[in-house]
Write a protein that holds these residues in place. Sequence first.
Motif, PDB file in Angstrom:
ATOM      1  N   ALA A  37      -1.904  29.188 -25.691  1.00 25.00           N
ATOM      2  CA  ALA A  37      -1.988  28.214 -26.774  1.00 25.00           C
ATOM      3  C   ALA A  37      -2.628  26.916 -26.289  1.00 25.00           C
ATOM      4  CB  ALA A  37      -0.599  27.946 -27.348  1.00 25.00           C
ATOM      5  N   ALA A  38      -2.268  26.486 -25.074  1.00 29.01           N
ATOM      6  CA  ALA A  38      -2.840  25.257 -24.521  1.00 29.01           C
ATOM      7  C   ALA A  38      -4.341  25.386 -24.296  1.00 29.01           C
ATOM      8  CB  ALA A  38      -2.144  24.908 -23.206  1.00 29.01           C
ATOM      9  N   TRP A  39      -4.811  26.610 -24.022  1.00 28.08           N
ATOM     10  CA  TRP A  39      -6.227  26.848 -23.748  1.00 28.08           C
ATOM     11  C   TRP A  39      -6.993  27.349 -24.967  1.00 28.08           C
ATOM     12  CZ3 TRP A  39      -4.356  30.006 -18.955  1.00 28.08           C
ATOM     13  CH2 TRP A  39      -3.965  29.113 -17.950  1.00 28.08           C
ATOM     14  N   ASP A  40      -6.354  27.342 -26.145  1.00 29.39           N
ATOM     15  CA  ASP A  40      -6.990  27.828 -27.379  1.00 29.39           C
ATOM     16  C   ASP A  40      -7.476  29.265 -27.238  1.00 29.39           C
ATOM     17  OD1 ASP A  40      -6.619  25.418 -28.804  1.00 29.39           O
ATOM     18  OD2 ASP A  40      -8.394  24.549 -27.864  1.00 29.39           O
ATOM     19  N   LEU A  41      -6.645  30.083 -26.592  1.00 30.12           N
ATOM     20  CA  LEU A  41      -6.963  31.502 -26.417  1.00 30.12           C
ATOM     21  C   LEU A  41      -5.848  32.370 -27.004  1.00 30.12           C
ATOM     22  CD1 LEU A  41      -8.328  31.385 -22.749  1.00 30.12           C
ATOM     23  CD2 LEU A  41      -9.669  31.802 -24.816  1.00 30.12           C
ATOM     24  N   GLU A  42      -5.357  31.947 -28.181  1.00 27.66           N
ATOM     25  CA  GLU A  42      -4.236  32.656 -28.802  1.00 27.66           C
ATOM     26  C   GLU A  42      -4.559  34.106 -29.124  1.00 27.66           C
ATOM     27  OE1 GLU A  42      -5.254  29.648 -29.752  1.00 27.66           O
ATOM     28  OE2 GLU A  42      -3.561  28.332 -30.221  1.00 27.66           O
ATOM     29  N   GLU A  43      -5.865  34.445 -29.249  1.00 28.54           N
ATOM     30  CA  GLU A  43      -6.201  35.836 -29.565  1.00 28.54           C
ATOM     31  C   GLU A  43      -5.802  36.804 -28.454  1.00 28.54           C
ATOM     32  OE1 GLU A  43     -10.063  34.256 -27.618  1.00 28.54           O
ATOM     33  OE2 GLU A  43      -8.436  33.494 -28.869  1.00 28.54           O
ATOM     34  N   LEU A  44      -5.529  36.265 -27.262  1.00 28.31           N
ATOM     35  CA  LEU A  44      -5.104  37.102 -26.139  1.00 28.31           C
ATOM     36  C   LEU A  44      -3.590  37.178 -25.992  1.00 28.31           C
ATOM     37  CD1 LEU A  44      -7.644  35.853 -23.428  1.00 28.31           C
ATOM     38  CD2 LEU A  44      -7.873  37.812 -24.958  1.00 28.31           C
ATOM     39  N   ALA A  45      -2.862  36.474 -26.873  1.00 28.49           N
ATOM     40  CA  ALA A  45      -1.412  36.313 -26.682  1.00 28.49           C
ATOM     41  C   ALA A  45      -0.663  37.636 -26.746  1.00 28.49           C
ATOM     42  CB  ALA A  45      -0.850  35.332 -27.710  1.00 28.49           C
ATOM     43  N   GLU A  46      -0.996  38.487 -27.700  1.00 29.05           N
ATOM     44  CA  GLU A  46      -0.242  39.738 -27.854  1.00 29.05           C
ATOM     45  C   GLU A  46      -0.425  40.637 -26.630  1.00 29.05           C
ATOM     46  OE1 GLU A  46       0.202  43.531 -30.936  1.00 29.05           O
ATOM     47  OE2 GLU A  46      -0.965  41.767 -31.507  1.00 29.05           O
ATOM     48  N   ASP A  47      -1.684  40.830 -26.226  1.00 32.12           N
ATOM     49  CA  ASP A  47      -1.936  41.663 -25.047  1.00 32.12           C
ATOM     50  C   ASP A  47      -1.349  41.015 -23.794  1.00 32.12           C
ATOM     51  OD1 ASP A  47      -3.228  43.456 -26.639  1.00 32.12           O
ATOM     52  OD2 ASP A  47      -5.251  42.967 -25.963  1.00 32.12           O
ATOM     53  N   GLY A  48      -1.472  39.700 -23.698  1.00 37.15           N
ATOM     54  CA  GLY A  48      -0.924  39.006 -22.532  1.00 37.15           C
ATOM     55  C   GLY A  48       0.579  39.158 -22.423  1.00 37.15           C
ATOM     56  N   ALA A  49       1.267  39.086 -23.555  1.00 36.18           N
ATOM     57  CA  ALA A  49       2.726  39.242 -23.550  1.00 36.18           C
ATOM     58  C   ALA A  49       3.127  40.652 -23.127  1.00 36.18           C
ATOM     59  CB  ALA A  49       3.285  38.918 -24.935  1.00 36.18           C
ATOM     60  N   LEU A  50       2.393  41.652 -23.612  1.00 35.39           N
ATOM     61  CA  LEU A  50       2.690  43.032 -23.210  1.00 35.39           C
ATOM     62  C   LEU A  50       2.458  43.233 -21.714  1.00 35.39           C
ATOM     63  CD1 LEU A  50       1.099  44.988 -26.199  1.00 35.39           C
ATOM     64  CD2 LEU A  50       3.528  44.855 -25.635  1.00 35.39           C
ATOM     65  N   ILE A  51       1.359  42.693 -21.219  1.00 37.17           N
ATOM     66  CA  ILE A  51       1.027  42.870 -19.804  1.00 37.17           C
ATOM     67  C   ILE A  51       2.065  42.214 -18.908  1.00 37.17           C
ATOM     68  CG2 ILE A  51      -0.608  42.088 -18.025  1.00 37.17           C
ATOM     69  CD1 ILE A  51      -2.851  42.709 -20.041  1.00 37.17           C
ATOM     70  N   VAL A  52       2.416  40.963 -19.197  1.00 32.66           N
ATOM     71  CA  VAL A  52       3.368  40.281 -18.313  1.00 32.66           C
ATOM     72  C   VAL A  52       4.733  40.944 -18.388  1.00 32.66           C
ATOM     73  CG1 VAL A  52       4.307  38.490 -19.864  1.00 32.66           C
ATOM     74  CG2 VAL A  52       3.949  37.991 -17.442  1.00 32.66           C
ATOM     75  N   SER A  53       5.095  41.485 -19.543  1.00 26.14           N
ATOM     76  CA  SER A  53       6.363  42.203 -19.644  1.00 26.14           C
ATOM     77  C   SER A  53       6.390  43.401 -18.705  1.00 26.14           C
ATOM     78  CB  SER A  53       6.600  42.674 -21.089  1.00 26.14           C
ATOM     79  OG  SER A  53       6.833  41.585 -21.942  1.00 26.14           O
ATOM     80  N   GLU A  54       5.300  44.156 -18.703  1.00 24.81           N
ATOM     81  CA  GLU A  54       5.237  45.340 -17.845  1.00 24.81           C
ATOM     82  C   GLU A  54       5.235  44.956 -16.369  1.00 24.81           C
ATOM     83  OE1 GLU A  54       5.729  48.274 -18.799  1.00 24.81           O
ATOM     84  OE2 GLU A  54       5.623  47.909 -20.944  1.00 24.81           O
ATOM     85  N   LEU A  55       4.508  43.900 -16.016  1.00 22.30           N
ATOM     86  CA  LEU A  55       4.445  43.495 -14.609  1.00 22.30           C
ATOM     87  C   LEU A  55       5.807  42.989 -14.124  1.00 22.30           C
ATOM     88  CD1 LEU A  55       0.976  41.683 -14.370  1.00 22.30           C
ATOM     89  CD2 LEU A  55       1.537  44.072 -13.883  1.00 22.30           C
TER      90      LEU A  55
END
Length: 203
Positions: A37-55
């Motif tokens: 959100a701070a970097w105005d890249l909210e379109e990556l938020a869903e995939d990013g949340a899934l990835i960090v959860s798995e890691l």
Amino acid sequence: MIATTSRPTGPPGYTETLSRTPGSAATARRLVRAALAAWDLEELAEDGALIVSELVCNAVRHARSRSVRVSVTRPGAARVRIAVVDKSMQLPELREPGGEDESGRGLTLVAGLAPAWGADPLPWGKRVWAELHGKETRTGGGQSPWVGDLIHDEDARRRGIVTDVHGGTVWVLRPEWGQRLWTSRRPDRLTLIMPREQMEDRR
């Protein structure tokens, strides 16, 4: 509490040390969403949340330390790297799980979502990371300069290397030789001389 790291050189980033418990995945997701959100890249938020959860879940299952460290960095204008560091020396292996075996499914998901992922051995453990790519920010028909690029500042009439970008509005630069920093709010006046990839090859 979410902590922002401030680096004199290199990409901006968010990091947090979390307990090695399943509940830490939720905190890691909030960290990723805050950074994007701070970097105005909210379109990556869903995939990013899934990835960090798995890691994080993978580190919880296999690491032996009390805590893990999550970082979200921005090595490029539209590139985000999510990483989890733990103290296990065993590197993850991507494999197709079969039957009831859930081992390996998390990395299969990560590999499917991320254009690039990997694991870096450390002297005391490992770093598992994945990258997401958003839409490139364009200024004046060309890509805005980013951290590591060698540019010519038309206003300052000098060459320099981009060391940081604050909020996509302030470019921090240092001379090619020397340490005295200056800033620019005019990316359209920063002419690219050599991209960061070629600068890295020169070292």
